[in-house]
Write an enzyme that holds these catalytic residues in place. Sequence first.
Site, mmCIF file in Angstrom:
data_model
loop_
_atom_site.group_PDB
_atom_site.id
_atom_site.type_symbol
_atom_site.label_atom_id
_atom_site.label_comp_id
_atom_site.label_asym_id
_atom_site.label_seq_id
_atom_site.Cartn_x
_atom_site.Cartn_y
_atom_site.Cartn_z
ATOM 1 N N TYR A 67 -8.805 5.484 7.787
ATOM 2 C CA TYR A 67 -9.025 5.751 9.238
ATOM 3 C C TYR A 67 -9.902 6.938 9.311
ATOM 4 C CZ TYR A 67 -4.491 3.516 10.044
ATOM 5 O OH TYR A 67 -3.252 2.588 10.626
ATOM 6 N N TYR A 92 4.532 6.868 9.632
ATOM 7 C CA TYR A 92 3.594 5.516 9.395
ATOM 8 C C TYR A 92 4.352 4.699 8.632
ATOM 9 C CZ TYR A 92 -0.442 3.156 8.569
ATOM 10 O OH TYR A 92 -1.617 1.886 8.837
ATOM 11 N N HIS A 122 0.756 -1.205 -0.076
ATOM 12 C CA HIS A 122 0.001 0.143 -0.331
ATOM 13 C C HIS A 122 0.891 1.475 -0.118
ATOM 14 C CE1 HIS A 122 -3.907 -1.500 0.472
ATOM 15 N NE2 HIS A 122 -3.361 -2.728 0.897
ATOM 16 N N LYS A 180 1.987 0.016 14.896
ATOM 17 C CA LYS A 180 3.540 0.130 15.088
ATOM 18 C C LYS A 180 3.845 -0.946 16.387
ATOM 19 C CE LYS A 180 4.651 3.587 13.015
ATOM 20 N NZ LYS A 180 4.929 3.071 11.417
ATOM 21 N N PRO A 201 -3.193 0.604 18.919
ATOM 22 C CA PRO A 201 -2.993 -0.101 17.565
ATOM 23 C C PRO A 201 -3.069 1.193 16.396
ATOM 24 C CG PRO A 201 -5.038 -0.490 18.463
ATOM 25 C CD PRO A 201 -4.275 0.227 19.758
HETATM 26 C C1 PHB Z 1 -5.045 -4.280 10.903
HETATM 27 O O1 PHB Z 1 -5.009 -4.534 9.473
HETATM 28 O O2 PHB Z 1 -4.836 -5.116 11.780
HETATM 29 C C2 PHB Z 1 -4.518 -2.671 11.284
HETATM 30 C C3 PHB Z 1 -4.321 -1.806 10.560
HETATM 31 C C4 PHB Z 1 -3.939 -0.691 10.929
HETATM 32 C C5 PHB Z 1 -3.737 -0.247 11.935
HETATM 33 C C6 PHB Z 1 -4.184 -1.420 12.998
HETATM 34 C C7 PHB Z 1 -4.449 -2.641 12.527
HETATM 35 O O3 PHB Z 1 -3.296 1.048 12.595
#
Ligand code: PHB
Length: 392
Positions: free
Chosen positions: A200, A387, A72, A295, A291
């Site tokens: 997000y 990120y 990605h 990280k 989460p």
């Molecule tokens: C996930 O795909 O489980 C995932 C992706 C991004 C995050 C946290 C978890 O910030």
Amino acid sequence: MQTSVAIIGAGPAGLLLGHILGRAGVPFVILERSSREHVLGRIRAGVLEQGSVDIVTSLGLDAGLRERGLEHGGIHLQYEGQRRHVDFRDLVGRTVTIYGQQALVTDMLAEHERLGSTILFDADDVAPHGTDGPDPIVSYTLDGTRHELHADFVVGTDGYHGICRQSFPTGTLESYERSYPFAWLGILADVPPSTDDLIYALHPDGFAMHSMRSRTVSRLYLQVGPDESIDDWSDERIWDGLQTRLGLSGWTLEEGRITEKSITPMRSFVTSSLASGRLFLAGDAGHIVPPTGAKGLNSAIADVALLGRALLEQRAGDDAPLASYSDRALARQWQVQQFSQWMTELLHVHHEDPDASARAFRYRSQVGQLEYVTGSRNAMAGLAEQYAGLPF
Ligand code: PHB
Ligand code: APR
């Protein structure tokens, strides 16, 4: 039994350290409290920084990642009916790869088994002794019999609840931590992702995100209260929440059969040291992040990359990298902590604040911050750089 490095915990950190040592011909034994099935069954994180992918690749552990990983080049930030793309490739020339921690653990374990590595599952009462002296021992019980493993070094990759951090000499460690007044309800669903890049979203009801595990499996999250029970969240209620918080005109969130759902609390935690004598900590044993910045797994990999190299350099006669491991890993970790906390506060709603005016002020400030971040190339580049991952 005798080895060079006793590794306690067969999560991603312990398994990866085993591969770094094994490749260099350094003997190691991994002791794991849980069963093999339990280790393989845990569904956790899913985003690998470019540096994490590079390490996995350099160890020849990347076959599954190459075949099934989804690269990605950015993320979407959504708020107030707008969805803005942050293009990592364009901003910092880096990408991330979606590949479930569970898949990575499966690949690493399969390779250990192919190589004949010693991994002892179902080891009870694992306990390090004498790690501040020259001859550490790890004792453990297997099938009712107590054993002792003599080692040059002991590494605690035994997670947040592990025994190794607790084995530091009394009074030598401080904890820096905060908990958050929210948790994440996560689901796996049999439905192709409705998005190209991860979304997000900040919504007045709370945070939501859309991630994925493959072209046919979606992973989605909802902010919920820290004390909520999964039993109160029917599949219908979950999809309703996701539809509301992720909804955008002209876009459809496809629903599918939910195959897994659970609630995880959110916490930031860092211990003041990752080393005492011949005992070292790596991964969740030394620090936890919420989460939101993805990280946790990447920090575990970053620690192990540093520690693995330092252990090899020590064997080659240079003690300095091992002596500075804790300081170097924690310096990087505090930058990661700050980013994870920032992403979390940017995107979650403090429903618990009884002061309605303060609540509204905070929410409007978050929208202002999102407007700034998505409107300024410099700010977006800062987000993208963190990120996609700081250097190891
Ligand atoms: C996930 O795909 O489980 C995932 C992706 C991004 C995050 C946290 C978890 O910030
Ligand atoms: N003895 C032996 N093994 C133990 C003990 C113990 N006393 N305590 C814990 N363990 C094992 C756990 O059963 C687990 O398999 O240590 C392992 C720790 O693994 P993780 O918790 O996955 O930690 P780590 O390898 O550091 O990986 C961090 O996991 O929690 C996620 O988001 C986090 O992605 C990050 C990653």
